[in-house]
Motif scaffolding. Sequence first.
Motif: not given
Length: 204
Positions: A37-49, A98-113
């Motif tokens: 999902s767009d909010s998953s650890v996998d997608v968040g990590f791929a974007r931020d890293m 099929g996930r966007p390569k950028s997001s308006s979500a704060p960085p590291m949100k997928w880590m619960g930070h």
Amino acid sequence: MMLAGGAVLLLALGLVALMLVRPSSSAGPDEGAAVPSDSSVDVGFARDMSIHHQQAVEMSFIVRDRTSDVAVRRLAYDIINTQANQRGMMLGWLELWGRPKSSSAPPMKWMGHTFEPRGDGSLMPGMATDTELGALRAAKGKDAEVMYLKLMTVHHRAGAEMAQAAANAAGTDAIRALAAGMVRGQESEIALMADMLKERGAKP
């Protein structure tokens, strides 16, 4: 000319990585598994890293042209190749999912930070500011080497922490394996850079 050459190299590495991860008729990353999902650890990590890696590559290109030291240039070359390739893989998976390569979500949100960026271009833990990058561009010789090794040590420590979180919590085998490999590689380079700083009379 240097920036153009770097852009060509990064583009080529990215295309190779995309070819490597593009699914064929018989294989693909976690084939048959649900798309993260767009909010998953996998997608968040791929974007931020991907963003984190991009700066490591940038710093390595800078120091490559600010020193003639063989050891530092070799380390910079290794980081350029490794992290540009890994970045290409992560962007490739985002494309496949099929996930966007950028997001308006704060960085590291997928880590619960709850993370407050330093500003001045530093978007995540470990990232150098634009001012620090400017100082690296202005330095040369031993000064550039020490500055690069210190900045990259901080960069790697934060990157390894981020990668460990993904290795522990990601839902896909592809991200868990890649992240675990990043932890091993960056911790090894942190130890190497500590020795290199000591040889130059500096501390991390």
